[in-house]
Design a protein around this motif. Structure first.
Motif, short mmCIF file in Angstrom:
data_model
loop_
_atom_site.label_atom_id
_atom_site.label_comp_id
_atom_site.label_asym_id
_atom_site.label_seq_id
_atom_site.Cartn_x
_atom_site.Cartn_y
_atom_site.Cartn_z
N ALA A 123 2.71 57.91 13.39
CA ALA A 123 1.89 57.06 12.51
C ALA A 123 2.75 55.97 11.86
O ALA A 123 2.32 54.81 11.77
CB ALA A 123 1.20 57.91 11.45
N ALA A 124 3.94 56.31 11.43
CA ALA A 124 4.84 55.32 10.82
C ALA A 124 5.21 54.24 11.84
O ALA A 124 5.24 53.05 11.52
CB ALA A 124 6.09 56.00 10.28
N CYS A 125 5.47 54.64 13.08
CA CYS A 125 5.81 53.68 14.13
C CYS A 125 4.60 52.83 14.51
O CYS A 125 4.75 51.62 14.77
CB CYS A 125 6.38 54.41 15.35
N GLN A 126 3.42 53.41 14.55
CA GLN A 126 2.20 52.63 14.81
C GLN A 126 2.01 51.57 13.74
O GLN A 126 1.63 50.43 14.03
CB GLN A 126 0.98 53.55 14.89
N HIS A 127 2.29 51.95 12.48
CA HIS A 127 2.18 50.98 11.39
C HIS A 127 3.15 49.82 11.59
O HIS A 127 2.77 48.65 11.46
CB HIS A 127 2.43 51.68 10.05
N LEU A 128 4.40 50.13 11.91
CA LEU A 128 5.38 49.08 12.14
C LEU A 128 4.97 48.18 13.29
O LEU A 128 5.09 46.95 13.21
CB LEU A 128 6.76 49.69 12.42
N LYS A 129 4.47 48.78 14.35
CA LYS A 129 4.01 48.02 15.51
C LYS A 129 2.86 47.10 15.13
O LYS A 129 2.84 45.92 15.52
CB LYS A 129 3.59 49.03 16.58
N SER A 130 1.91 47.61 14.32
CA SER A 130 0.76 46.80 13.89
C SER A 130 1.20 45.65 12.98
O SER A 130 0.52 44.63 12.89
CB SER A 130 -0.29 47.66 13.19
N GLU A 131 2.35 45.80 12.33
CA GLU A 131 2.90 44.75 11.46
C GLU A 131 3.71 43.72 12.26
O GLU A 131 4.21 42.76 11.69
CB GLU A 131 3.78 45.37 10.37
N GLY A 132 3.90 43.97 13.57
CA GLY A 132 4.59 43.00 14.42
C GLY A 132 6.05 43.27 14.68
O GLY A 132 6.75 42.42 15.23
N GLU A 151 9.50 56.45 5.01
CA GLU A 151 9.42 55.77 3.72
C GLU A 151 9.13 54.28 3.86
O GLU A 151 9.10 53.56 2.87
CB GLU A 151 10.70 56.01 2.91
N ASP A 152 8.91 53.82 5.08
CA ASP A 152 8.49 52.44 5.36
C ASP A 152 9.48 51.41 4.85
O ASP A 152 9.10 50.32 4.41
CB ASP A 152 7.09 52.20 4.76
N LEU A 153 10.77 51.73 4.90
CA LEU A 153 11.79 50.82 4.39
C LEU A 153 11.97 49.58 5.27
O LEU A 153 12.39 48.53 4.78
CB LEU A 153 13.13 51.55 4.24
N MET A 154 11.65 49.68 6.54
CA MET A 154 11.89 48.56 7.45
C MET A 154 11.00 47.35 7.14
O MET A 154 11.37 46.23 7.47
CB MET A 154 11.69 49.01 8.91
N THR A 155 9.87 47.59 6.52
CA THR A 155 8.98 46.46 6.24
C THR A 155 9.53 45.53 5.16
O THR A 155 8.93 44.48 4.89
CB THR A 155 7.56 46.94 5.85
N THR A 156 10.67 45.87 4.58
CA THR A 156 11.33 44.95 3.65
C THR A 156 12.09 43.86 4.39
O THR A 156 12.54 42.90 3.78
CB THR A 156 12.28 45.70 2.69
N LEU A 157 12.25 44.03 5.71
CA LEU A 157 12.96 43.04 6.54
C LEU A 157 11.95 42.21 7.33
O LEU A 157 10.87 42.69 7.67
CB LEU A 157 13.91 43.76 7.49
N PRO A 158 12.30 40.96 7.65
CA PRO A 158 11.36 40.10 8.37
C PRO A 158 11.10 40.59 9.80
O PRO A 158 12.04 40.83 10.56
CB PRO A 158 12.05 38.73 8.37
N ARG A 159 9.84 40.74 10.14
CA ARG A 159 9.46 41.27 11.46
C ARG A 159 9.90 40.38 12.61
O ARG A 159 10.16 40.85 13.70
CB ARG A 159 7.96 41.54 11.51
N GLN A 160 10.01 39.07 12.37
CA GLN A 160 10.40 38.15 13.45
C GLN A 160 11.86 38.32 13.84
O GLN A 160 12.26 37.92 14.92
CB GLN A 160 10.20 36.68 13.03
N GLN A 161 12.66 38.92 12.96
CA GLN A 161 14.09 39.04 13.22
C GLN A 161 14.54 40.48 13.42
O GLN A 161 15.70 40.70 13.76
CB GLN A 161 14.88 38.47 12.03
N THR A 162 13.67 41.44 13.21
CA THR A 162 14.09 42.84 13.15
C THR A 162 13.60 43.65 14.34
O THR A 162 12.43 43.56 14.70
CB THR A 162 13.56 43.48 11.85
N VAL A 163 14.49 44.42 14.92
CA VAL A 163 14.12 45.43 15.92
C VAL A 163 14.39 46.78 15.29
O VAL A 163 15.51 47.07 14.86
CB VAL A 163 14.92 45.28 17.24
#
Length: 183
Positions: free
Chosen positions: A101-110, A74-86
């Motif tokens: 695919a969901a993990c590839q998207h998160l990876k491409s977002e940093g 559901e791509d909920l992690m992208t609501t958190l800042p990528r610079q601070q989130t693992v």
């Protein structure tokens, strides 16, 4: 209504705090008393956005946040800042096409990706290609398995995190194997 989030420090080889793992808690007791891990993961994400800031909870370090399959899809992690989130992918998440695919998207977002309580199986190869950090439970795995995983994954550029390090001797042993992070 009260909200509780526990944090567990993750240290580097110099003993400095690298990050905190944020964990939902049902109350003042140090555990989550529900059988709904989606609720726990979503609560940490929501509370990190609405009630507390990640900086408030972790200082200037990163936050490891447990992710269920549903949270990832559901791509909920992208609501958190990528610079601070693992993004910490739980061990029971099946690495199929939609999840990769969901993990590839998160990876491409940093976002950094960590695999929790990792036990090697060839089905996890697609996730290993995306992983930045692999967490190994030092209470549940043998010394031989800990060494084998370090030899297999460190050359791939994956940082190894020794989890449930309870004594200085175990810390030194893990460090000697090449583990770079300790919880």
């Amino acid at each position: 209504m009260e909200h509780f989030i526990a944090r567990q420090p993750i240290f580097d080889t110099r003993g400095r705090v690298y990050a905190y793992e944020l964990l939902f808690r049902s109350g003042l007791h140090n555990y989550f008393d529900s059988d709904d891990p989606d609720h726990a993961a979503a609560s940490v994400i929501a509370n990190s956005n609405l009630l507390f800031s990640l900086t408030e909870m972790t200082g200037s370090t990163r936050a490891f946040i447990n992710c269920t399959r549903r949270v990832l899809l559901e791509d909920l992690m992208t609501t958190l800042p990528r610079q601070q989130t693992v993004v910490e992918i739980l061990e029971d998440v099946e690495p199929d096409g939609p999840l990769i695919a969901a993990c590839q998207h998160l990876k491409s977002e940093g976002y950094l990706l960590a695999l929790d309580d990792f036990v090697y199986h060839k089905n996890y190869e697609p996730l290993l290609k995306l992983a930045d950090i692999v967490k190994v439970d030092f209470l549940l795995s043998s010394v031989e398995e800990q060494q084998r995983l370090a030899r297999l994954l460190i050359p791939r550029g994956i940082r190894m995190l020794a989890e449930k390090v309870e004594t200085h001797e175990v810390y030194e042993q893990a460090k000697g194997m090449g583990y770079q992070l300790f919880q």
